[in-house]
Design an enzyme around this catalytic site. Structure first.
Site, PDB file in Angstrom:
ATOM      1  N   SER A  80       0.624  -0.967  -0.080  1.00  0.00           N
ATOM      2  CA  SER A  80       0.027  -0.238   0.149  1.00  0.00           C
ATOM      3  C   SER A  80       0.924   1.442  -0.067  1.00  0.00           C
ATOM      4  O   SER A  80       0.194   2.128   0.069  1.00  0.00           O
ATOM      5  CB  SER A  80      -1.024   0.015   1.169  1.00  0.00           C
ATOM      6  OG  SER A  80      -0.084  -0.159   2.216  1.00  0.00           O
ATOM      7  N   HIS A  81       2.036   0.917   0.317  1.00  0.00           N
ATOM      8  CA  HIS A  81       3.140   2.332   0.521  1.00  0.00           C
ATOM      9  C   HIS A  81       3.854   2.075  -0.429  1.00  0.00           C
ATOM     10  O   HIS A  81       5.329   2.858  -0.344  1.00  0.00           O
ATOM     11  CB  HIS A  81       3.598   2.800   1.978  1.00  0.00           C
ATOM     12  CG  HIS A  81       2.394   3.152   2.920  1.00  0.00           C
ATOM     13  ND1 HIS A  81       1.659   2.423   3.349  1.00  0.00           N
ATOM     14  CD2 HIS A  81       2.580   3.976   3.362  1.00  0.00           C
ATOM     15  CE1 HIS A  81       1.047   2.990   4.407  1.00  0.00           C
ATOM     16  NE2 HIS A  81       1.983   4.103   4.586  1.00  0.00           N
ATOM     17  N   GLU A  91      -4.259   0.477   2.763  1.00  0.00           N
ATOM     18  CA  GLU A  91      -4.645  -0.401   2.178  1.00  0.00           C
ATOM     19  C   GLU A  91      -6.458  -0.173   2.241  1.00  0.00           C
ATOM     20  O   GLU A  91      -6.182  -1.350   0.887  1.00  0.00           O
ATOM     21  CB  GLU A  91      -5.080  -1.172   3.721  1.00  0.00           C
ATOM     22  CG  GLU A  91      -4.701  -2.685   3.609  1.00  0.00           C
ATOM     23  CD  GLU A  91      -5.036  -3.382   2.353  1.00  0.00           C
ATOM     24  OE1 GLU A  91      -4.709  -4.408   1.654  1.00  0.00           O
ATOM     25  OE2 GLU A  91      -3.347  -3.119   2.640  1.00  0.00           O
TER      26      GLU A  91
END
Length: 332
Positions: free
Chosen positions: A46-47, A187
């Site tokens: 997600s990052h 997320e």
């Protein structure tokens, strides 16, 4: 679209080239690309690369100043303050880090605040960096509001994570990295992009009802982890990352997603402590004993151990969605 295999070097190069192509400076692009590499290395998708086209889009629309030059000042011996200039947080943190770590060693404790900033990626990586320098690191970052107070309906604070990096003789002993929300908002963004349902207890829709629909969740509010305790933790982060740094409050910041609004100008706060100065030299022994009390139990694990374990699996190549690679390459 089929997945493609990429090395960590290839991921970092792709992210850097994309950001430079979007108009960011080489310094800013390299700093954000390193962060992207570490996120993919640790399995924090997600990052990782998912965020790169968002970063690039924000450079192009002016939500982030990709050519900002961070300004570092040291108003007190133990205090370092960095103006990120509405640019990326990563190069601003890099610019002040040596003075910040030096202040901690010279004074026993050092504090660095960053303002006029932006998303700083995985906060735990900054805590780990402090611990790698032999210092006890406590980190805070605020974000655009997405969590309403208990009993309320209007978001006031963001997911507002905090992280703790604990040093040891051979590097960090463990890293705690947790947000005020039950799950990171990124997320839910990932689930929305991939058309997947979210888990129960993650978010509410715009009417305040629990939802498993990621799109509806993004229109509503995140659920605080632990109810009132989670909101309280997020409020604490807001005090350090926004109020203490002089950054924009989450309730007034533009979103990290989309192109609406100007720079969010959120902030970060980092605290580093020289452990032996305050423990009389006993810090390492006690931390080792504490960690052993956890790891000696079958099935128990130290915070952050899953990320560390993921590093061995990603040492070779990582499967990356081909469609995502195409979106990133479009900026090069």
């Amino acid at each position: 679209m089929p997945y493609m295999m990429m090395t960590l070097d290839g991921i970092e190069t792709l992210a850097r080239d994309c950001l430079i192509g979007a108009g960011a400076s080489e310094t800013a692009a390299a700093s954000v690309a390193r962060s992207t590499r570490m996120a993919e290395r640790d399995g924090v998708r997600s990052h990782g690369l998912m965020y790169v086209p968002i970063y690039a889009e924000h450079v192009q629309c002016g939500k982030v100043n990709g050519n900002a030059t961070p300004l570092v000042e040291q108003p007190k011996p133990g205090a370092v303050r960095v103006d990120a200039g509405s640019g990326f947080a990563h190069p601003a943190i890099d610019a002040g880090f040596d003075a910040f770590a030096g202040a901690a060693r010279d004074n026993g404790i050092g504090v660095m605040t960053v303002f006029n900033s932006y998303n700083c990626g995985v906060l735990g990586h900054h805590a780990e960096r402090i611990a790698e320098a032999g210092l006890l690191g406590l980190c805070f970052t605020n974000a655009p509001a997405s969590i309403a107070p208990i009993g309320g309906s209007k978001p006031v604070i963001g997911t507002n994570p905090f992280a703790l990096g604990v040093p040891g003789g051979d590097g960090p002993v463990f890293v705690i990295d947790q947000s005020a929300s039950a799950i990171a908002k990124s997320e839910i963004m990932l689930r929305n992009r991939e058309g997947e349902a979210i888990e129960p207890g993650w978010a509410l829709d715009a009417e305040g009802n629990e939802t498993l629909d990621a799109a509806e969740a993004l229109k509503g509010s995140m659920v605080p982890s632990g109810g009132a305790k989670g909101f309280g933790a997020g409020l604490m982060v807001e005090i350090f990352a926004a109020c203490l740094s002089g950054a924009v409050l989450g309730k007034d910041a533009s979103p990290f997603s989309g192109t609406v609004g100007g720079p969010p100008n959120t902030g970060q706060c980092f605290i580093a402590v020289e452990p032996d100065a305050l423990s009389g030299g006993g810090f390492g022994e006690r931390v080792s004993a504490l960690a052993a009390a956890i790891t000696d139990q079958d099935g128990a694990r130290l915070p952050g151990s899953r990320r560390v374990g993921a590093r061995a699996k990603t040492a070779g190549e990582i499967a990356v969605d081909g469609g995502l690679i195409e979106r990133i390459r479009a900026f090069v």
